[in-house]
Write an enzyme that holds these catalytic residues in place. Structure first.
Site, mmCIF file in Angstrom:
data_model
loop_
_atom_site.group_PDB
_atom_site.id
_atom_site.type_symbol
_atom_site.label_atom_id
_atom_site.label_comp_id
_atom_site.label_asym_id
_atom_site.label_seq_id
_atom_site.Cartn_x
_atom_site.Cartn_y
_atom_site.Cartn_z
ATOM 1 N N SER A 8 13.920 69.385 76.626
ATOM 2 C CA SER A 8 14.071 70.702 77.243
ATOM 3 C C SER A 8 14.275 70.537 78.739
ATOM 4 O O SER A 8 13.407 70.006 79.439
ATOM 5 C CB SER A 8 12.828 71.555 76.990
ATOM 6 O OG SER A 8 12.861 72.709 77.810
ATOM 7 N N HIS A 33 18.047 71.066 75.029
ATOM 8 C CA HIS A 33 17.450 72.377 74.771
ATOM 9 C C HIS A 33 17.389 73.206 76.048
ATOM 10 O O HIS A 33 16.940 72.734 77.098
ATOM 11 C CB HIS A 33 16.039 72.188 74.207
ATOM 12 C CG HIS A 33 15.406 73.444 73.717
ATOM 13 N ND1 HIS A 33 15.678 73.995 72.478
ATOM 14 C CD2 HIS A 33 14.484 74.269 74.290
ATOM 15 C CE1 HIS A 33 14.959 75.091 72.318
ATOM 16 N NE2 HIS A 33 14.236 75.274 73.413
ATOM 17 N N ASP A 35 15.744 76.580 77.580
ATOM 18 C CA ASP A 35 14.766 77.656 77.474
ATOM 19 C C ASP A 35 15.184 78.772 78.432
ATOM 20 O O ASP A 35 14.941 78.695 79.636
ATOM 21 C CB ASP A 35 13.364 77.149 77.831
ATOM 22 C CG ASP A 35 12.770 76.279 76.738
ATOM 23 O OD1 ASP A 35 12.695 76.763 75.598
ATOM 24 O OD2 ASP A 35 12.407 75.129 77.027
ATOM 25 N N MET A 37 14.763 82.319 79.916
ATOM 26 C CA MET A 37 13.710 83.332 80.063
ATOM 27 C C MET A 37 14.149 84.399 81.057
ATOM 28 O O MET A 37 14.856 84.102 82.023
ATOM 29 C CB MET A 37 12.413 82.677 80.540
ATOM 30 C CG MET A 37 11.953 81.515 79.674
ATOM 31 S SD MET A 37 10.413 80.778 80.301
ATOM 32 C CE MET A 37 10.332 79.287 79.307
ATOM 33 N N HIS A 67 17.772 78.621 73.445
ATOM 34 C CA HIS A 67 16.679 79.457 72.949
ATOM 35 C C HIS A 67 16.568 80.668 73.871
ATOM 36 O O HIS A 67 16.155 80.539 75.031
ATOM 37 C CB HIS A 67 15.388 78.638 72.925
ATOM 38 C CG HIS A 67 14.151 79.424 72.650
ATOM 39 N ND1 HIS A 67 12.891 78.942 72.909
ATOM 40 C CD2 HIS A 67 13.968 80.678 72.140
ATOM 41 C CE1 HIS A 67 11.994 79.854 72.581
ATOM 42 N NE2 HIS A 67 12.615 80.922 72.116
ATOM 43 N N MET A 69 14.884 83.726 75.179
ATOM 44 C CA MET A 69 13.655 84.494 75.320
ATOM 45 C C MET A 69 13.968 85.672 76.238
ATOM 46 O O MET A 69 13.453 85.779 77.359
ATOM 47 C CB MET A 69 12.536 83.611 75.886
ATOM 48 C CG MET A 69 12.019 82.591 74.904
ATOM 49 S SD MET A 69 10.919 81.349 75.660
ATOM 50 C CE MET A 69 12.134 80.117 76.156
ATOM 51 N N MET A 138 7.511 78.320 67.317
ATOM 52 C CA MET A 138 6.866 78.072 68.602
ATOM 53 C C MET A 138 5.422 77.618 68.384
ATOM 54 O O MET A 138 4.668 78.284 67.681
ATOM 55 C CB MET A 138 6.877 79.334 69.460
ATOM 56 C CG MET A 138 8.269 79.797 69.890
ATOM 57 S SD MET A 138 9.158 78.553 70.871
ATOM 58 C CE MET A 138 8.047 78.368 72.288
ATOM 59 N N GLY A 143 7.052 81.137 77.527
ATOM 60 C CA GLY A 143 7.040 81.634 78.892
ATOM 61 C C GLY A 143 6.883 80.554 79.939
ATOM 62 O O GLY A 143 7.416 80.674 81.032
ATOM 63 N N GLY A 145 6.435 76.023 80.534
ATOM 64 C CA GLY A 145 6.352 74.675 80.010
ATOM 65 C C GLY A 145 4.983 74.069 80.249
ATOM 66 O O GLY A 145 4.166 74.594 81.013
ATOM 67 N N ASP A 176 8.812 73.781 68.941
ATOM 68 C CA ASP A 176 8.864 73.752 70.404
ATOM 69 C C ASP A 176 7.510 74.157 70.964
ATOM 70 O O ASP A 176 6.991 75.227 70.645
ATOM 71 C CB ASP A 176 9.948 74.727 70.884
ATOM 72 C CG ASP A 176 10.101 74.760 72.396
ATOM 73 O OD1 ASP A 176 9.424 73.985 73.092
ATOM 74 O OD2 ASP A 176 10.908 75.570 72.890
ATOM 75 N N GLY A 178 4.371 71.850 73.448
ATOM 76 C CA GLY A 178 3.311 70.851 73.429
ATOM 77 C C GLY A 178 3.628 69.629 72.592
ATOM 78 O O GLY A 178 2.716 68.916 72.164
ATOM 79 N N GLY A 198 9.598 68.710 76.472
ATOM 80 C CA GLY A 198 9.960 68.851 77.874
ATOM 81 C C GLY A 198 9.240 67.859 78.749
ATOM 82 O O GLY A 198 9.759 66.792 79.073
ATOM 83 N N SER A 199 8.011 68.195 79.137
ATOM 84 C CA SER A 199 7.262 67.340 80.057
ATOM 85 C C SER A 199 6.978 65.968 79.458
ATOM 86 O O SER A 199 6.904 64.976 80.194
ATOM 87 C CB SER A 199 5.955 68.029 80.472
ATOM 88 O OG SER A 199 5.184 68.388 79.344
#
Length: 219
Positions: A8, A33, A35, A37, A67, A69, A138, A143, A145, A176, A178, A198-199
């Site tokens: 992500s 990916h 995200d 928002m 994705h 949102m 999810m 909202g 990361g 998606d 964690g 992501g992280s």
């Protein structure tokens, strides 16, 4: 299982985004990916179609997984479709007519997905199966990361997997939130095959080793 790793870009270094995308692709990422928002449906604001348009020019063969949102979702389906999305997923509660929205995605030759927040029942999918290419579950509240994985969503993932298998449907399951070395195996055992991280990837010092480890743990 055909494991796919989807970094992500929300967690990437935005000052060198193109190079970050190149790095994770070189490291073995299967898709990228987005995200997206809107600071309305979720309490954060990220990026719009111009970012994808720029990346699509540099990476014409890359699969970009968008994705949304955002609320309403319909207008941005068109805009992201026009600039090169390969996959677009929407939250059913953001669509005036979710059937029409999914049909609009597929009419553009783009894979269509539905997103289920942790508090949204998988029963929502019961009338949508024939219109879907994938379901995104999810495992955090959308909202931001960097949130912790919510294991309570795993039974939902398993129910979806069992339904797909029993009905012999060609629908992917994506997860998606964690996802990292300590959680990806649980998600894979529950039924996921596409893993957004992501992280866990972009905070690592070695993208290739991290993606390889995630793929091995999922497989």
């Amino acid at each position: 299982m055909n494991v796919k790793i989807a970094p992500s870009i929300l967690a990437a270094d935005f000052t060198q985004l193109g190079d970050e995308v190149q790095s994770v692709l070189d490291a073995g990422a299967d898709l990228i990916h987005f995200d997206v928002m809107d600071n309305h449906f979720v309490p954060n604001l990220t990026f719009g179609p111009p970012v994808l348009k720029a990346l699509r020019k540099r990476f014409p063969e890359t699969a970009f997984d968008v994705h949304l949102m955002v609320e309403p979702a319909e207008r941005l389906v068109e805009e992201f479709g026009d600039v090169g999305a390969s996959m677009i997923s929407v939250h059913p509660e953001t669509c005036e007519d979710v059937h029409a929205t999914l049909a609009s995605v597929r009419a553009r030759g783009i894979q269509a997905g539905i997103v289920l927040n942790p508090d949204v029942s998988d029963d929502v999918v019961s009338t949508l199966w024939d219109e879907l290419d994938y379901v995104l579950v999810m495992s955090v509240k959308p909202g931001f990361g960097g949130q912790a994985f919510m294991p309570e969503v795993l039974p939902k993932l398993t129910r979806l997997r069992d339904r797909i298998r029993s009905d012999a449907r060609d629908v992917m399951l994506e997860i998606d939130g964690g996802i990292g070395a300590t959680t990806i195996r649980q998600a894979a055992q529950a039924g996921a095959e596409v893993f957004v991280a992501g992280s866990a990837i972009f905070n690592a010092t070695d993208y290739g080793a991290t993606i390889a480890e995630l793929r091995s743990l999922a497989a």
